[in-house]
Design a protein around this motif. Structure first.
Motif, mmCIF file in Angstrom:
data_model
loop_
_atom_site.group_PDB
_atom_site.id
_atom_site.type_symbol
_atom_site.label_atom_id
_atom_site.label_comp_id
_atom_site.label_asym_id
_atom_site.label_seq_id
_atom_site.Cartn_x
_atom_site.Cartn_y
_atom_site.Cartn_z
ATOM 1 N N GLN A 98 3.116 -12.120 -19.089
ATOM 2 C CA GLN A 98 2.157 -13.222 -19.176
ATOM 3 C C GLN A 98 1.023 -13.010 -20.179
ATOM 4 O O GLN A 98 0.071 -13.782 -20.189
ATOM 5 C CB GLN A 98 1.599 -13.498 -17.785
ATOM 6 C CG GLN A 98 0.504 -12.576 -17.304
ATOM 7 C CD GLN A 98 1.021 -11.240 -16.789
ATOM 8 O OE1 GLN A 98 2.151 -10.843 -17.011
ATOM 9 N NE2 GLN A 98 0.174 -10.515 -16.100
ATOM 10 N N PRO A 104 5.536 -17.087 -18.634
ATOM 11 C CA PRO A 104 4.980 -17.137 -17.286
ATOM 12 C C PRO A 104 4.874 -15.721 -16.698
ATOM 13 O O PRO A 104 5.586 -14.809 -17.129
ATOM 14 C CB PRO A 104 6.010 -17.951 -16.496
ATOM 15 C CG PRO A 104 6.736 -18.757 -17.514
ATOM 16 C CD PRO A 104 6.757 -17.897 -18.747
ATOM 17 N N GLN A 152 15.750 -16.665 -15.547
ATOM 18 C CA GLN A 152 14.955 -17.575 -16.373
ATOM 19 C C GLN A 152 13.961 -16.808 -17.234
ATOM 20 O O GLN A 152 13.799 -17.097 -18.414
ATOM 21 C CB GLN A 152 14.186 -18.579 -15.495
ATOM 22 C CG GLN A 152 15.026 -19.697 -14.957
ATOM 23 C CD GLN A 152 15.824 -19.292 -13.723
ATOM 24 O OE1 GLN A 152 15.853 -18.131 -13.334
ATOM 25 N NE2 GLN A 152 16.484 -20.242 -13.107
ATOM 26 N N SER D 150 2.464 -16.500 -10.267
ATOM 27 C CA SER D 150 3.436 -17.205 -11.077
ATOM 28 C C SER D 150 3.278 -18.698 -10.817
ATOM 29 O O SER D 150 3.920 -19.267 -9.942
ATOM 30 C CB SER D 150 4.856 -16.753 -10.703
ATOM 31 O OG SER D 150 5.787 -17.524 -11.428
ATOM 32 N N SER D 151 2.408 -19.322 -11.593
ATOM 33 C CA SER D 151 2.109 -20.745 -11.358
ATOM 34 C C SER D 151 3.373 -21.588 -11.391
ATOM 35 O O SER D 151 3.549 -22.498 -10.584
ATOM 36 C CB SER D 151 1.144 -21.266 -12.429
ATOM 37 O OG SER D 151 0.054 -20.404 -12.555
ATOM 38 N N GLN D 152 4.260 -21.295 -12.330
ATOM 39 C CA GLN D 152 5.483 -22.093 -12.456
ATOM 40 C C GLN D 152 6.283 -22.078 -11.157
ATOM 41 O O GLN D 152 6.777 -23.115 -10.717
ATOM 42 C CB GLN D 152 6.362 -21.559 -13.587
ATOM 43 C CG GLN D 152 5.887 -21.933 -14.973
ATOM 44 C CD GLN D 152 4.762 -21.044 -15.466
ATOM 45 O OE1 GLN D 152 4.247 -20.206 -14.749
ATOM 46 N NE2 GLN D 152 4.381 -21.242 -16.712
ATOM 47 N N TYR D 155 4.566 -24.203 -8.514
ATOM 48 C CA TYR D 155 4.876 -25.626 -8.702
ATOM 49 C C TYR D 155 6.317 -25.892 -8.254
ATOM 50 O O TYR D 155 6.616 -26.916 -7.636
ATOM 51 C CB TYR D 155 4.720 -26.032 -10.173
ATOM 52 C CG TYR D 155 3.287 -26.250 -10.606
ATOM 53 C CD1 TYR D 155 2.524 -27.275 -10.047
ATOM 54 C CD2 TYR D 155 2.696 -25.446 -11.568
ATOM 55 C CE1 TYR D 155 1.209 -27.475 -10.443
ATOM 56 C CE2 TYR D 155 1.373 -25.643 -11.968
ATOM 57 C CZ TYR D 155 0.634 -26.659 -11.402
ATOM 58 O OH TYR D 155 -0.665 -26.861 -11.783
ATOM 59 N N GLY D 156 7.196 -24.955 -8.567
ATOM 60 C CA GLY D 156 8.598 -25.095 -8.165
ATOM 61 C C GLY D 156 8.734 -25.108 -6.646
ATOM 62 O O GLY D 156 9.512 -25.886 -6.084
#
Lengths: 299, 299, 299, 299
Positions: A98, A104, A152, D150-152, D155-156
């Motif tokens: 990050q 991310p 990912q 891990s913001s992503q 959100y997921g």
């Protein structure tokens, strides 16, 4: 808490100062029996914007003919600052996805020297998920992992590295140098001081700015976010309230930085610091204009 | 080429000027037999940064008691500038996904009044894919389309509208007004002229800047792109080489604009125009500092 | 409606039949004055699952020594079926992004022969956005477009083509042949008929299945969607209610098709058709087992 | 290795069997001094397809009036199988993002009871990053984290939970039950045995299938991948070469499962097992046809 079965000799320095090679030399020279197993150092200190001189620390260890491993936290440096695993004989280097890689959060990346791998065979620290040997064993079988990997982020890592290779690692490092220098010129133009105590330690990935005693830096950070959608870093721990931080690493270009600097100027004025609007941007621009190269691949 | 089976009376204006209501009035008053079927007007002229006053044009048509339809190209206005379909009795309004909606290119969005729908029933223009009536017929069956739609862009449209509604359409329009005004202050600080000939026509979504005669604006646009990764708009057609354009619409905030303005300053100096670095940013910042609201929803 | 300034001689065929070369020969031979400017043909008819033999039609035109252009709608064929622009001397070929290329809807792709480009110079059809010459003029300037392009879909096209090249275009065509054949074996095992009237016209991208007279195919499509999340195609126009369609083109593999076939079996039984569950899947599987290659690049 | 400062009494069971409540009862009853601090159990054993009966184990602990904490590995169960944190008085439950939540790997999700939180205050295990108390302290300040999250994936997670809530958690569990049952019917139709030793332990998220002694299950898994792009699970450890596993959890529907079952049939035949093609699909379909509900929200 369970005790670690080894002693840690933490060498504190002033917040804003880097590692003093003389202290390291003293400790290693006094260690006749080579009980020190590893020298641990942060390459770039994110809270204060201090970059340590790893080449110099390496030369101290070499001069002392000391066999300690050199373990480096390169979280906010690798991929942005000059870092030479082989030349500086780093034994373990760590970074995260990050920071300079602009991915991310989620990947920890570790690189270990043959000497470190050898040492790990007899290391007694408690570990399961993070045991290198399981990973090495699976790698030998092909693209396998002992635990479910984050595919990912691995694809993302491939793309992030492609971006770096396309720009050229040297150009990436040069760009961070340019952005760091421009930021420091802006800070100077605002009449503010860098938290870093000596130019030899200035960081090209983050700049911690000291605010006058009557201003609370937390208010600056909050105002920047709430009014301008600008994410500055808080002062942490010993410098809480005293510094705010401007990050300038990763997938960032000159105009994005100038936009952020323009935002800082407005915030400073908002909280009552008598900054001349445009002064920091002008100082940074004058330097960036001279130093930014044309990108020939752009049509 | 096949002839259109209707006549088009194009009313040219100077590049940089907007529609003159007097000309419209004259044409409508002279049209005793109501042979003019539609008045077509661009709300915001992207090449010159001119915003026409639709309310005024509407009032001219009304005063003339003329039954012509009012057809509006709102590509670079709708969703960014004040636009009132019902109040201004617009009969057909058009926009695209790639401007104020901040989506990828690909959707054309059309809104038609009952009067326009009625007129389309007897219209003789050649059309297949773009025939409204096929769409209307399928809509009645539910979420159906006469042709394969771009589902991704429709989901994107839903998200784009959610962003606008979350900010509040009035706030979105106010933000564009703020960004437009700040840009014009910067242009003025640089000692340059706006291509728009009168303040009543200035555009809050794009500013076309006139460059001195000895400078080729194409060089400015090219340098901005190649050195700073900054996309300025070229001068088109009659103003080719004479203007460059700064776009400021869509999902854009104050600091992004200030970064772009800082970039323009460096480019101007790069090409030999004697701009004072930081001057435009300072002028824009001074205004933005006063006018930008705190976003209360940010924690 | 405005009249096209040319006549169109539409040659109707039975729904389920392809183009009869004899009819084409007759028309061309009777056209002493070469008033026929273009022969327009659909390569793969999506509503009925009919693939026309373009090579044969080309040879008819050649045998007649007729100068008409050959214009091909390749929307549901190009990238999935054997298509040879040069060898078959196609003058204009059209396809879309949303079929064999597996992209979202939004791109129309056109390929024109030098002869077609020459013809377009004197063509009188009304056109603006779709005028090739504007595109050709801009291409010569570099990566430019006369109108704002959909960059996202162009990046997607690059990725879609990479997938096709990686698999190998011949393998892609072979895979569609395999999936088409397997589908027809399943239909046969269910005791149902293909809408395509002769084996020479069967389509490897879509299969239209005739249902018994007492069953409404619309009910099959609706049940498939509501109960199994399976998108079958409706019967259109003349075959509405009489056929349902199984699409098998694009980024699709053997097991995805078998899942769909298993779904069709359940739906058929749901609506009262006495199918033996597993029968179609078994027939398709027996064939696929023999014909599916190992993918050596998979580890 | 550094020693854990507590003893772990691992109770082995046959691979394919679940936890025997009698053994648990015996251990707890013999523990007069309550030296057992926690009972650790895997809800769903991924390697063998065994689901333990947590309600029964809870009742054993209660009947013994033993104060041990109940710690549950719910990685391949939570979000897919019936799991009742409160009713079963689970003290700590763990799951990951990459199973029933259908997200990428990367999030570990932990839920702790007040009793567990209390116990953690005096726990002596070595921990830094995984120390709950740091997280709890930051949560109280708002949406903050002690380390970069891990913001992503967060959100997921929000989106994944929305999908579950939209379907209804009870419907999700019912769907997994349906898919598990259908898979077991297929296995039975193929004449193969489930690795799970008793129906009371069968898993609705994964089915481990025993292969005849003369077949190496590793070959099945490899063939499935290389020929059909089908990811089956390898037999692990004690059942290596003896079982292959069919996963059926997360964002999976009936037809996707049937496609996978059709693939397994072909693979079995490929490797020489005399399966009747379509037999497993037919058995599964007959059941799914009866049990799959119409989704009323689909238009």
């Amino acid at each position: 808490m369970q005790r670690l079965n080894f002693d840690v000799d933490v060498v504190d320095v002033d917040w804003g100062a880097g590692v003093d090679p003389a202290v390291l030399r003293g400790k290693l020279q006094a260690d006749y029996n080579h009980e020190i197993k590893a020298v641990c150092v942060v390459h770039n200190e994110t809270a204060t914007g201090v970059t340590n001189d790893l080449a110099e620390l390496r030369s101290v260890i070499d001069a002392c003919r000391h066999p300690a491993l050199l373990l480096v936290d390169g979280v906010s440096s690798i991929g942005a600052l000059d870092f030479r695993m082989d030349e500086w004989k780093i034994d373990v280097a760590l970074t995260g996805s990050q920071k300079a890689l602009s991915l991310p959060t989620g990947l920890g990346i570790v690189c270990a020297s043959p000497k470190a791998l050898e040492a790990s065979k007899t290391a007694k620290s408690l570990r399961v998920f993070f045991d290198w040997n399981d990973y090495l064993r699976f790698y030998k079988m092909g693209t396998y992992w002992p635990y479910t990997p984050s595919s990912q982020l691995l694809y993302g890592l491939r793309a992030a590295l492609d971006l770096i290779f396309q720009e050229g690692l040297d150009n990436v490092i040069e760009r961070h140098s340019r952005l760091g220098h421009a930021t420091r010129l802006a800070v100077e133009a605002w009449g503010l001081k860098n938290c870093t105590q000596h130019p030899k330690w200035v960081s090209n990935t983050v700049t911690a700015v000291l605010v006058p005693a009557h201003i609370d830096s937390t208010q600056i950070v909050r105002q920047a976010w709430k009014k301008y959608n600008l994410s500055l870093g808080l002062g942490l721990n010993k410098v809480a309230g005293k510094v705010f931080r401007i990050g300038h690493l990763g997938h960032l270009n000159e105009l994005q930085l100038l936009g952020a600097l323009a935002g800082v100027e407005m915030v400073l004025k908002d909280v009552g610091y008598p900054v001349k609007l445009g002064s920091g941007v002008a100082a940074a621009s004058a330097y960036l204009m001279q130093s930014t190269p044309l990108i020939k691949s752009r049509m």
